[in-house]
Write a protein that holds these residues in place. Structure first.
Motif, short mmCIF file in Angstrom:
data_model
loop_
_atom_site.label_atom_id
_atom_site.label_comp_id
_atom_site.label_asym_id
_atom_site.label_seq_id
_atom_site.Cartn_x
_atom_site.Cartn_y
_atom_site.Cartn_z
N GLN A 4 0.85 -1.19 0.00
CA GLN A 4 0.00 0.00 0.00
C GLN A 4 0.88 1.23 0.00
N ALA A 5 0.81 1.99 -1.09
CA ALA A 5 1.59 3.21 -1.20
C ALA A 5 0.78 4.40 -0.69
N SER A 6 1.48 5.36 -0.12
CA SER A 6 0.82 6.58 0.37
C SER A 6 1.83 7.72 0.36
N LEU A 19 7.19 9.46 -0.02
CA LEU A 19 6.24 8.37 -0.25
C LEU A 19 6.58 7.20 0.66
N SER A 20 5.56 6.49 1.08
CA SER A 20 5.73 5.29 1.88
C SER A 20 5.04 4.13 1.19
N CYS A 21 5.58 2.96 1.39
CA CYS A 21 4.96 1.74 0.87
C CYS A 21 4.98 0.72 2.02
N ALA A 22 3.82 0.46 2.56
CA ALA A 22 3.70 -0.48 3.67
C ALA A 22 3.38 -1.86 3.13
N ALA A 23 4.09 -2.85 3.63
CA ALA A 23 3.91 -4.23 3.16
C ALA A 23 3.39 -5.13 4.26
N SER A 24 2.57 -6.06 3.89
CA SER A 24 2.10 -7.06 4.83
C SER A 24 3.06 -8.24 4.77
N GLY A 25 2.98 -9.13 5.70
CA GLY A 25 3.81 -10.33 5.65
C GLY A 25 5.03 -10.24 6.55
N ARG A 26 5.50 -11.40 6.97
CA ARG A 26 6.61 -11.44 7.93
C ARG A 26 7.96 -11.52 7.24
N SER A 94 3.99 3.89 -7.90
CA SER A 94 3.62 2.59 -7.37
C SER A 94 4.84 1.87 -6.84
N CYS A 95 4.63 1.09 -5.79
CA CYS A 95 5.72 0.27 -5.27
C CYS A 95 5.50 -1.18 -5.68
N ALA A 96 6.59 -1.91 -5.71
CA ALA A 96 6.54 -3.30 -6.14
C ALA A 96 7.57 -4.11 -5.37
N ALA A 97 7.35 -5.43 -5.30
CA ALA A 97 8.23 -6.30 -4.53
C ALA A 97 8.54 -7.57 -5.30
#
Length: 126
Positions: A4-6, A19-26, A94-97
């Motif tokens: 989620q980018a913001s 900009l921030s990109c928050a990621a879920s997952g461990r 947009s952020c990507a992983a």
């Protein structure tokens, strides 16, 4: 992984945004992260990337020396500090992983990334 980018918004030329990109997952710490942008009527283009191993970074020539990518693995977040913004920086960012050991040059390619977040709009007025 969900991203989620913001942090986007309207700023005058010469201004700054983060900009921030928050990621879920461990396992965020094992993902290479990238930022891309798409301006109206243009293709999505690479902006910056950061490797999960070694923390190496890469920037597009158009943003070098103005943008800085960083990550906080404790917060599962990657940042893009944008300084001295120009009207031509206007775009949806947009952020990507992508996981695995990948070279920085490879991280410039959109096709390498497995996960994408919704973008955040950055508008730079002249």
């Amino acid at each position: 992984v969900q991203l989620q980018a913001s942090g986007g918004g309207l700023v005058q030329a010469g201004g700054s945004l983060r900009l921030s990109c928050a990621a879920s997952g461990r396992t965020f710490s094992r993902y290479n992260m990238g930022w891309f942008r798409q301006a109206p009527g243009k293709e999505r283009e690479f902006v910056s990337a950061i490797r999960w191993i070694g923390g190496g970074t890469l920037y597009a020539d158009s943003v070098k020396d103005r943008f800085t990518i960083s990550r906080d693995n404790a917060r599962n977040t990657v940042y893009l500090q944008m300084n001295n913004l120009k009207p031509e920086d206007t775009a949806i960012y947009s952020c990507a992983a992508t996981a695995g050991v990948k070279g920085l040059d490879l991280l410039q390619s959109k096709s390498v990334y497995d996960y994408w977040g919704q973008g955040t709009l950055v508008t730079v007025s002249s």
